[in-house]
Design an enzyme around this catalytic site. Structure first.
Site, PDB file in Angstrom:
ATOM      1  CG  ASP A 246      46.859  44.864  35.756  1.00  0.00           C
ATOM      2  OD1 ASP A 246      46.270  43.632  35.647  1.00  0.00           O
ATOM      3  OD2 ASP A 246      47.872  45.188  35.969  1.00  0.00           O
TER       4      ASP A 246
ATOM      5  CE  LYS B 133      55.959  36.279  47.474  1.00  0.00           C
ATOM      6  NZ  LYS B 133      57.504  36.705  47.576  1.00  0.00           N
TER       7      LYS B 133
END
Length: 182
Positions: free
Chosen positions: A106, A46
Site C-alpha cells: 500500500d 504473516k
C-alpha cells in the site's frame, strides 16, 4: 467459514483467478531467473504465507526459502516511519538473487526500506513480487517486479490477508464489510 463469509461485502478475486495469475507469475519468474544458480525467495510474514506457498510450487528453479517479519506500524494503525525487523533471515544474502514475496503493497514504505537493507547487505539483485497493490495509498515509489492484481483502496481479506488475525483462510480475496471494523 459461513460466519466469515457473512462479513465479506464483495469478492474481488475468486480462487480460480488467483491460481491462474500465480501460474503466470511463476512462469515469468522462472524465465527471468533461468540462468541463475539459485534464487532466495523470502516470504514476508504473516500475510504472504498462502501466496508464498502457492507461488514457490510454480517455480521451476532451484530455490531456497526464508521468512521475515517486519513492521513500521508497531502498535498503531499509522506507520511510525521506522522499519523494525522482528524476524530476520538466517541465510547470507551476499551475492545472491533475492525475491521478496509480499501479500499487499500500500504505502510502499516498509518494503522499500527492507529492499534497501538487502541491497546494503550485498545481494546480487533484489526484486519484489506482491499479490496485491493499492496504488492510491502509495507514499513511496517502489517497483513491484511481479504483481498479481491492482486493487482500489478498500480493506481486503482472505487468501492470507487478515483483519484482527481472522479471515486468512478464505480461499478468495474479498472486501471486508465496514460494519466489522468501524
Amino acid at each position: 467459514m459461513e460466519a466469515m463469509k457473512q462479513d465479506v461485502k464483495k469478492v474481488l478475486f475468486r480462487e480460480e483467478e488467483i491460481q491462474a495469475r500465480i501460474e503466470e507469475l511463476g512462469k515469468q519468474i522462472t524465465k527471468d531467473y533461468e540462468n541463475a544458480k539459485s534464487l532466495l525467495v523470502i516470504g514476508i510474514l504473516k500475510g504472504s504465507c498462502v501466496f508464498f506457498a502457492d507461488l514457490i510450487r510454480k517455480l521451476d528453479l532451484p530455490v531456497e526459502i526464508e521468512f521475515m517479519s517486519v513492521s513500521s506500524y508497531q502498535d498503531s494503525s499509522v506507520s511510525s516511519g521506522e522499519v523494525k525487523i522482528t524476524k530476520d533471515v538466517s541465510a547470507s544474502v551476499a551475492k545472491r538473487h533475492v525475491l521478496f514475496v509480499e501479500d499487499i503493497i500500500d504505502t510502499g514504505f516498509t518494503m522499500s526500506k527492507v529492499m534497501e537493507i538487502f541491497q546494503e547487505r550485498g545481494a546480487a539483485s533484489v526484486k519484489l513480487c506482491s499479490l496485491l497493490s493499492k496504488p492510491d495509498r502509495r507514499k513511496v515509489d517502489i517497483d513491484i517486479d511481479y504483481l498479481g492484481f491492482t486493487i482500489p483502496d478498500e480493506f481486503v481479506i482472505g487468501y492470507g490477508l487478515d483483519f484482527a488475525e481472522k479471515y486468512r483462510n478464505l480461499p478468495y480475496i474479498g472486501v471486508l464489510d465496514e460494519s466489522v471494523y468501524m
